[in-house]
Design an enzyme around this catalytic site. Structure first.
Site, mmCIF file in Angstrom:
data_model
loop_
_atom_site.group_PDB
_atom_site.id
_atom_site.type_symbol
_atom_site.label_atom_id
_atom_site.label_comp_id
_atom_site.label_asym_id
_atom_site.label_seq_id
_atom_site.Cartn_x
_atom_site.Cartn_y
_atom_site.Cartn_z
ATOM 1 N N GLU A 90 -9.051 -8.444 5.295
ATOM 2 C CA GLU A 90 -9.099 -7.374 6.274
ATOM 3 C C GLU A 90 -10.036 -6.260 5.838
ATOM 4 O O GLU A 90 -10.289 -6.061 4.649
ATOM 5 C CB GLU A 90 -7.710 -6.814 6.501
ATOM 6 C CG GLU A 90 -7.136 -6.268 5.230
ATOM 7 C CD GLU A 90 -5.694 -5.872 5.377
ATOM 8 O OE1 GLU A 90 -4.988 -6.523 6.167
ATOM 9 O OE2 GLU A 90 -5.294 -4.919 4.726
ATOM 10 N N CYS A 103 -13.211 0.404 4.470
ATOM 11 C CA CYS A 103 -12.330 -0.062 3.413
ATOM 12 C C CYS A 103 -12.501 -1.574 3.333
ATOM 13 O O CYS A 103 -12.272 -2.270 4.318
ATOM 14 C CB CYS A 103 -10.919 0.339 3.809
ATOM 15 S SG CYS A 103 -9.680 -0.259 2.686
ATOM 16 N N CYS A 110 -3.567 -11.092 -3.505
ATOM 17 C CA CYS A 110 -3.713 -10.358 -4.767
ATOM 18 C C CYS A 110 -2.678 -10.885 -5.753
ATOM 19 O O CYS A 110 -1.523 -11.085 -5.383
ATOM 20 C CB CYS A 110 -3.497 -8.862 -4.532
ATOM 21 S SG CYS A 110 -3.616 -7.876 -6.051
ATOM 22 N N CYS A 114 2.373 -5.835 -6.343
ATOM 23 C CA CYS A 114 3.040 -4.529 -6.336
ATOM 24 C C CYS A 114 4.157 -4.558 -5.285
ATOM 25 O O CYS A 114 3.977 -5.108 -4.196
ATOM 26 C CB CYS A 114 2.058 -3.415 -6.004
ATOM 27 S SG CYS A 114 0.744 -3.279 -7.236
ATOM 28 N N CYS A 117 3.468 -3.253 -1.572
ATOM 29 C CA CYS A 117 2.209 -3.608 -0.922
ATOM 30 C C CYS A 117 2.314 -4.946 -0.190
ATOM 31 O O CYS A 117 2.762 -5.942 -0.763
ATOM 32 C CB CYS A 117 1.109 -3.670 -1.982
ATOM 33 S SG CYS A 117 -0.455 -4.300 -1.369
ATOM 34 N N CYS A 335 -3.069 -1.708 3.417
ATOM 35 C CA CYS A 335 -3.438 -2.878 2.646
ATOM 36 C C CYS A 335 -2.628 -4.152 2.928
ATOM 37 O O CYS A 335 -1.437 -4.212 2.653
ATOM 38 C CB CYS A 335 -3.233 -2.422 1.212
ATOM 39 S SG CYS A 335 -3.693 -3.527 -0.042
HETATM 40 N N1 SAH Z 1 -5.770 -3.342 -5.845
HETATM 41 C C1 SAH Z 1 -6.385 -2.072 -5.808
HETATM 42 C C2 SAH Z 1 -7.154 -1.815 -4.544
HETATM 43 C C3 SAH Z 1 -6.520 -2.224 -3.259
HETATM 44 S S1 SAH Z 1 -5.010 -1.415 -2.817
HETATM 45 C C4 SAH Z 1 -5.382 -0.977 -6.083
HETATM 46 O O1 SAH Z 1 -4.203 -1.256 -6.086
HETATM 47 O O2 SAH Z 1 -5.830 0.137 -6.307
HETATM 48 C C5 SAH Z 1 -5.622 0.137 -2.252
HETATM 49 C C6 SAH Z 1 -4.594 1.249 -2.211
HETATM 50 O O3 SAH Z 1 -3.670 1.066 -1.135
HETATM 51 C C7 SAH Z 1 -3.770 1.353 -3.486
HETATM 52 O O4 SAH Z 1 -3.753 2.680 -3.967
HETATM 53 C C8 SAH Z 1 -2.427 0.904 -2.999
HETATM 54 O O5 SAH Z 1 -1.441 1.408 -3.813
HETATM 55 C C9 SAH Z 1 -2.393 1.427 -1.582
HETATM 56 N N2 SAH Z 1 -1.357 0.840 -0.733
HETATM 57 C C10 SAH Z 1 -0.822 -0.392 -0.770
HETATM 58 N N3 SAH Z 1 0.130 -0.552 0.157
HETATM 59 C C11 SAH Z 1 0.219 0.631 0.830
HETATM 60 C C12 SAH Z 1 1.017 1.128 1.909
HETATM 61 N N4 SAH Z 1 1.909 0.347 2.516
HETATM 62 N N5 SAH Z 1 0.824 2.401 2.330
HETATM 63 C C13 SAH Z 1 -0.120 3.190 1.756
HETATM 64 N N6 SAH Z 1 -0.909 2.789 0.746
HETATM 65 C C14 SAH Z 1 -0.740 1.528 0.278
HETATM 66 FE FE1 SF4 Z 2 -2.810 -5.815 -5.345
HETATM 67 FE FE2 SF4 Z 2 -1.695 -4.388 -3.405
HETATM 68 FE FE3 SF4 Z 2 -1.074 -3.901 -5.945
HETATM 69 FE FE4 SF4 Z 2 -3.549 -3.239 -5.027
HETATM 70 S S1 SF4 Z 2 -1.599 -2.350 -4.373
HETATM 71 S S2 SF4 Z 2 -3.012 -4.276 -6.956
HETATM 72 S S3 SF4 Z 2 -3.854 -4.928 -3.570
HETATM 73 S S4 SF4 Z 2 -0.648 -5.806 -4.825
#
Ligand code: SAH
Ligand code: SF4
Length: 347
Positions: A90, A103, A110, A114, A117, A335
């Site tokens: 995306e 973005c 991934c 996390c 996420c 994300c």
């Molecule tokens: N993997 C990298 C880059 C992609 S995620 C990282 O984790 O930094 C990009 C950002 O989106 C990260 O800061 C992540 O914590 C945030 N993110 C993930 N899920 C989210 C959500 N549901 N609401 C807001 N931000 C979110």
């Molecule tokens: Fe991966 Fe989502 Fe964690 Fe970023 S926030 S490292 S995309 S699992």
């Protein structure tokens, strides 16, 4: 068959010479590939038809396509981008007063999982090739011009995936996007976001990374962070702090930390104190992010009074804090949410 965008300039030259073509044809093809964003050989109008046909027989062209567009009330646009093998990533376009930020994704899924996420719950599917990352830019740039009358001005690697676990492709994509003979974007307008891969952060420091770097910290408490972000197991907060100090020493840059406020998880004043302590060794900028709630309902965004108290504490320590409202909530712009949703439908 090889992808035309996977070969070096020298190999392309040799190939053309072996066909009896002049060397300068390589330059023409290169411009189509890495400056004009051509999606097929057919578009390369300054090449002869027989040469285009020969190239078509000799190489594949792994071009990505836009599969779906979602428009948010706040004018954010979100795209599902389909790759040559049917996998999807995306991309999001976020317009503001004087810029359009794209973005982009760096991986399908991934591996870091996390807890908050949507991408994390998909698991890891594959890395993107550098040409696929460039395609995200090219495809969304056309959409940005059509929708807002402006080209993309900024790129953030905050879509699906962990860019530092696809290091070489991400670096090559950035080289292509910033090449003065290509798209010529300024590196200062590109930001890479990482969950905190220490080896990768050190490698960026050693190459004097010219782009912005953001760290998704989300907690400065080792136990809380490990529950939220399993990556902490092999990349401890202690080592992350040392790596960020090293990065600052090498580049002179202020460290940008992303902090997602999750209700009753990491949003207390005690958590803010821990965060301030973590930041002592280097100058920082803290981006407070509002949580974009996902359908599983595991986490919730902070109550406004808790958020205010958290920010207030950081301000009292003279820290640079910026609050970012979550964009495109009505179109699941966070994300991994869009592709995940589509996957859910298909099951
Ligand atoms: N993997 C990298 C880059 C992609 S995620 C990282 O984790 O930094 C990009 C950002 O989106 C990260 O800061 C992540 O914590 C945030 N993110 C993930 N899920 C989210 C959500 N549901 N609401 C807001 N931000 C979110
Ligand atoms: Fe991966 Fe989502 Fe964690 Fe970023 S926030 S490292 S995309 S699992």
């Amino acid at each position: 068959m090889e992808d035309i965008r996977d070969i070096t300039y020298e190999r392309l030259e040799e190939y053309l010479v072996s066909l009896g073509e002049k060397k300068f044809r390589a330059k023409q093809i290169w411009t189509w590939l890495w400056q004009k964003g051509a999606g097929s050989f057919e578009e390369m109008s300054n090449l002869s038809k027989p040469l285009r046909e020969r190239l078509e027989r000799g190489f594949t062209f792994h071009r990505a396509e836009i599969e779906q567009e979602l428009r948010s009330k706040d004018t954010t646009l979100k795209y599902a981008i389909r790759l040559h093998d049917g996998k999807e990533v995306e991309g999001v376009l976020i317009p503001s007063k004087d810029r359009v930020t794209a973005c982009v994704s760096s991986q399908v899924g991934c591996p870091l999982g996390c807890a908050f996420c949507a991408t994390g719950t998909m698991g890891f599917i594959r890395n993107l090739h550098y040409s696929e990352i460039v395609d995200e830019y090219v495809l969304m740039n056309r959409k940005a011009i059509a929708a807002y009358g402006h080209e993309i001005s900024n790129i953030v690697f905050m879509g699906m995936g962990e860019p530092l676990l696809n290091f070489d492709n991400v670096m090559t994509a950035i080289d292509k996007l910033t090449d003065p003979e290509g798209w010529g974007l300024s590196p200062t307008r590109i930001t890479l976001s990482t969950a905190g891969i220490i080896k990768g952060i050190k490698a960026l420091a050693d190459r004097n990374f010219p782009c912005g770097l953001a760290i998704s910290l989300h907690s400065a408490d080792p136990i809380v962070r490990e529950t939220l972000m399993p990556v902490t197991q092999g990349n401890s907060l202690h080592d992350l702090q040392a790596a960020l100090r090293y990065y600052h020493q090498k580049t002179g840059d202020r460290i940008t930390l992303e902090y997602l406020l999750l209700s009753f998880v990491n949003d207390s004043v005690a958590a803010a104190e821990q965060l301030a302590r973590f930041c002592r060794p280097f100058p920082v900028k803290i981006n407070i992010i509002e949580y974009n709630e996902t359908p599983d309902g595991k986490f919730h965004k902070s109550y406004p009074n808790h958020r205010e108290a958290f920010i207030e504490y950081l301000n009292s320590c003279n820290m640079v804090v910026r609050v970012r409202a979550s964009k495109g909530q009505d179109i699941a712009a966070a994300c991994g949410q869009l592709v995940k949703k589509q996957g859910d439908h298909r099951e």
